[in-house]
Design an enzyme around this catalytic site. Structure first.
Site, PDB file in Angstrom:
ATOM      1  N   ASP A 143       0.822  -1.210   0.000  1.00 17.02           N
ATOM      2  CA  ASP A 143       0.000   0.000   0.000  1.00 17.02           C
ATOM      3  C   ASP A 143       0.857   1.261   0.000  1.00 17.02           C
ATOM      4  OD1 ASP A 143      -2.061  -1.776   0.253  1.00 17.02           O
ATOM      5  OD2 ASP A 143      -2.876  -0.919   2.108  1.00 17.02           O
ATOM      6  N   HIS A 151       3.792  -2.141   3.127  1.00 16.93           N
ATOM      7  CA  HIS A 151       3.782  -0.793   2.542  1.00 16.93           C
ATOM      8  C   HIS A 151       5.130  -0.568   1.853  1.00 16.93           C
ATOM      9  CE1 HIS A 151       0.774  -0.603   5.755  1.00 16.93           C
ATOM     10  NE2 HIS A 151       0.190   0.361   5.076  1.00 16.93           N
TER      11      HIS A 151
END
Length: 256
Positions: free
Chosen positions: A73, A219
């Site tokens: 992400d 991430h």
């Protein structure tokens, strides 16, 4: 428990308290109890994407083989996304990148590389703002559409995967995503790689939860992620797991 069933239960509880007040003069302060329970359910159901409180979210794959999916992400990130891509290439692993629209400008080449390397791209909103969950239905549509247009203009593909910012779902977000034909994607393993935890702690947290069908949330925004990813890929290789993209694990389409 879903939003509709919680709302129905709350309405029934209010009616019961009202009738008890009417016929037995029970104190209306008893309304505080169902109101508190209802509010707690709303907060829990909105914050925990795996609860499927507002809508179904894909959080794991129903597989018989040792397959798992990696997802990243908040990119594209100029410094760390290329390192993640390089690491994935070394292990011949696929992944899905949920991108923030505002991060695409200046990183168009990275987005093209994600696609060229055979990874899939999903929508993660345009701003990912702290207050995004208070947006209206149209506000969420605008967030999704702005990112969708940015991605389409670069790789020529229309995304169908959407991961809500912070993993929070709301009625307006759900309505917007359904109108735009998105599948909402969650996760079964959260690495917490954006915290101050050291690399070993992050890696161990992930590895102890890995099982067939898992979707791991990373991430592509820090060196900790890159290092934890290497350790995770070594672990999966040693234990016979195959890394696939989210859409392959879930047997759905990533693009229109």
């Amino acid at each position: 428990m879903t939003f509709k069933s919680a709302r129905s239960g709350f309405v029934i509880a209010v009616i019961v308290v009202g009738l008890l007040h009417l016929f037995f003069e029970i104190n209306l302060q008893w309304l505080i109890l169902p109101s508190g329970i209802y509010l707690a359910l709303i907060i829990y159901g909105s914050a925990i994407i795996q609860s499927n409180f507002h809508t179904q979210a894909y959080c794991y794959g129903n597989v018989s083989e040792k397959e798992i999916a990696l997802s990243f992400d908040d990119g594209p990130n100029r410094q760390y996304t290329p390192q993640v891509l390089s690491t994935l290439a070394q292990y011949n692993a696929s992944a899905t990148f949920f991108v923030i629209g505002k991060n695409i400008r200046g990183n168009e080449g990275i987005l093209k590389q994600i696609d060229a390397d055979g990874h899939s791209i999903g929508n993660h909103s345009y701003t990912h703002s702290f207050y995004i969950d208070f947006k209206s239905q149209q506000g969420f549509k605008d967030e999704l559409n702005r990112t969708a247009e940015s991605v389409f203009n670069i790789i020529g593909k229309r995304m169908k995967l959407f991961r809500p910012p912070y993993g929070v779902t709301t009625p307006n977000l759900v309505k917007a995503s359904k109108l735009l034909n998105y599948n909402i994607i969650g996760w079964s393993i959260r690495s917490f790689d954006t915290t101050s935890d050291n690399i070993q702690t992050i890696s161990k947290r992930v590895q102890t939860q890995i099982k067939p069908g898992a979707i791991i949330l990373f991430h592509d925004t820090s060196d900790s992620t890159v290092q934890a990813l290497k350790q995770t890929l070594n672990f999966t290789k040693e234990n016979g797991y195959k890394i696939v993209s989210v859409e392959r694990l879930l047997k759905i389409e990533a693009y229109e």
